[in-house]
Scaffold this motif. Sequence first.
Motif, PDB file in Angstrom:
ATOM      1  N   SER A   1       0.832  -1.189   0.000  1.00 51.10           N
ATOM      2  CA  SER A   1       0.000   0.000   0.000  1.00 51.10           C
ATOM      3  C   SER A   1       0.876   1.252   0.000  1.00 51.10           C
ATOM      4  O   SER A   1       1.756   1.413   0.839  1.00 51.10           O
ATOM      5  N   VAL A   2       0.639   2.125  -0.981  1.00 46.09           N
ATOM      6  CA  VAL A   2       1.411   3.363  -1.119  1.00 46.09           C
ATOM      7  C   VAL A   2       0.456   4.526  -1.379  1.00 46.09           C
ATOM      8  O   VAL A   2      -0.725   4.337  -1.656  1.00 46.09           O
ATOM      9  N   ARG A   3       0.989   5.731  -1.294  1.00 47.16           N
ATOM     10  CA  ARG A   3       0.213   6.937  -1.572  1.00 47.16           C
ATOM     11  C   ARG A   3       0.894   7.686  -2.714  1.00 47.16           C
ATOM     12  O   ARG A   3       2.044   8.092  -2.594  1.00 47.16           O
ATOM     13  N   LEU A   4       0.186   7.850  -3.813  1.00 48.55           N
ATOM     14  CA  LEU A   4       0.694   8.597  -4.954  1.00 48.55           C
ATOM     15  C   LEU A   4       0.218  10.035  -4.805  1.00 48.55           C
ATOM     16  O   LEU A   4      -0.978  10.297  -4.709  1.00 48.55           O
ATOM     17  N   GLN A   5       1.173  10.939  -4.756  1.00 51.18           N
ATOM     18  CA  GLN A   5       0.870  12.348  -4.528  1.00 51.18           C
ATOM     19  C   GLN A   5      -0.128  12.858  -5.563  1.00 51.18           C
ATOM     20  O   GLN A   5       0.078  12.750  -6.762  1.00 51.18           O
ATOM     21  N   GLY A   6      -1.232  13.400  -5.086  1.00 51.39           N
ATOM     22  CA  GLY A   6      -2.263  13.930  -5.963  1.00 51.39           C
ATOM     23  C   GLY A   6      -3.301  12.912  -6.404  1.00 51.39           C
ATOM     24  O   GLY A   6      -4.292  13.270  -7.033  1.00 51.39           O
ATOM     25  N   PHE A   7      -3.082  11.626  -6.101  1.00 55.29           N
ATOM     26  CA  PHE A   7      -4.006  10.579  -6.540  1.00 55.29           C
ATOM     27  C   PHE A   7      -4.572   9.754  -5.392  1.00 55.29           C
ATOM     28  O   PHE A   7      -5.552   9.067  -5.559  1.00 55.29           O
ATOM     29  N   GLY A   8      -3.911   9.753  -4.246  1.00 56.72           N
ATOM     30  CA  GLY A   8      -4.411   9.017  -3.095  1.00 56.72           C
ATOM     31  C   GLY A   8      -3.728   7.678  -2.894  1.00 56.72           C
ATOM     32  O   GLY A   8      -2.688   7.389  -3.481  1.00 56.72           O
ATOM     33  N   GLU A   9      -4.351   6.857  -2.052  1.00 56.17           N
ATOM     34  CA  GLU A   9      -3.768   5.578  -1.660  1.00 56.17           C
ATOM     35  C   GLU A   9      -4.163   4.474  -2.633  1.00 56.17           C
ATOM     36  O   GLU A   9      -5.305   4.404  -3.084  1.00 56.17           O
ATOM     37  N   MET A  10      -3.179   3.604  -2.959  1.00 49.31           N
ATOM     38  CA  MET A  10      -3.395   2.502  -3.900  1.00 49.31           C
ATOM     39  C   MET A  10      -2.258   1.499  -3.742  1.00 49.31           C
ATOM     40  O   MET A  10      -1.348   1.729  -2.950  1.00 49.31           O
ATOM     41  N   THR A  11      -2.298   0.439  -4.523  1.00 49.77           N
ATOM     42  CA  THR A  11      -1.195  -0.526  -4.480  1.00 49.77           C
ATOM     43  C   THR A  11      -0.004   0.036  -5.250  1.00 49.77           C
ATOM     44  O   THR A  11      -0.158   0.934  -6.088  1.00 49.77           O
ATOM     45  N   LEU A  12       1.166  -0.502  -4.973  1.00 49.18           N
ATOM     46  CA  LEU A  12       2.381  -0.029  -5.619  1.00 49.18           C
ATOM     47  C   LEU A  12       2.320  -0.232  -7.127  1.00 49.18           C
ATOM     48  O   LEU A  12       2.693   0.646  -7.900  1.00 49.18           O
ATOM     49  N   ARG A  13       1.835  -1.377  -7.561  1.00 50.91           N
ATOM     50  CA  ARG A  13       1.739  -1.656  -9.002  1.00 50.91           C
ATOM     51  C   ARG A  13       0.816  -0.640  -9.691  1.00 50.91           C
ATOM     52  O   ARG A  13       1.139  -0.104 -10.747  1.00 50.91           O
ATOM     53  N   THR A  14      -0.322  -0.332  -9.067  1.00 54.90           N
ATOM     54  CA  THR A  14      -1.255   0.642  -9.634  1.00 54.90           C
ATOM     55  C   THR A  14      -0.645   2.038  -9.661  1.00 54.90           C
ATOM     56  O   THR A  14      -0.803   2.778 -10.631  1.00 54.90           O
ATOM     57  N   ALA A  15       0.078   2.390  -8.594  1.00 56.18           N
ATOM     58  CA  ALA A  15       0.705   3.709  -8.530  1.00 56.18           C
ATOM     59  C   ALA A  15       1.748   3.874  -9.626  1.00 56.18           C
ATOM     60  O   ALA A  15       1.805   4.927 -10.281  1.00 56.18           O
ATOM     61  N   ILE A  16       2.542   2.858  -9.858  1.00 59.38           N
ATOM     62  CA  ILE A  16       3.570   2.942 -10.903  1.00 59.38           C
ATOM     63  C   ILE A  16       2.928   2.959 -12.286  1.00 59.38           C
ATOM     64  O   ILE A  16       3.359   3.704 -13.170  1.00 59.38           O
ATOM     65  N   ALA A  17       1.867   2.172 -12.480  1.00 53.71           N
ATOM     66  CA  ALA A  17       1.162   2.190 -13.768  1.00 53.71           C
ATOM     67  C   ALA A  17       0.552   3.572 -14.019  1.00 53.71           C
ATOM     68  O   ALA A  17       0.615   4.093 -15.138  1.00 53.71           O
TER      69      ALA A  17
END
Length: 108
Positions: free
Chosen positions: A8-24
């Motif tokens: 579980s990670v937080r992508l700045q400006g997009f919110g919390e998601m899985t690492l794979r989703t954040a990188i995609a």
Amino acid sequence: MTSEPEESVRLQGFGEMTLRTAIATLMALAPRERSEAAIFRVRDGSRLAASEIADLASDWGMTPIAEVRSPRLVPEQHWPDIVRRMVREAPLPSLMVAFLVGVLVARR
């Protein structure tokens, strides 16, 4: 530190998601936005380095989407709109010179 795709990670400006989703999501952004975005781990709040993000993306087969500017995708501009914008942004002396040149050309 190892990274799991389902972490579980937080992508700045997009919110919390899985690492794979954040990188995609990050790879789908324009290059400038991609360089300004940051991914933070939820468990300890640490920021992932750009090199680590690039390594994980290449390991998982994700490539950045190139910024493509096709002439067909650009909306067609109309001359009245272009001239109207130019007149709004131009200083008054330039407009006066342009008017006088137009008058001279029209009289010939």
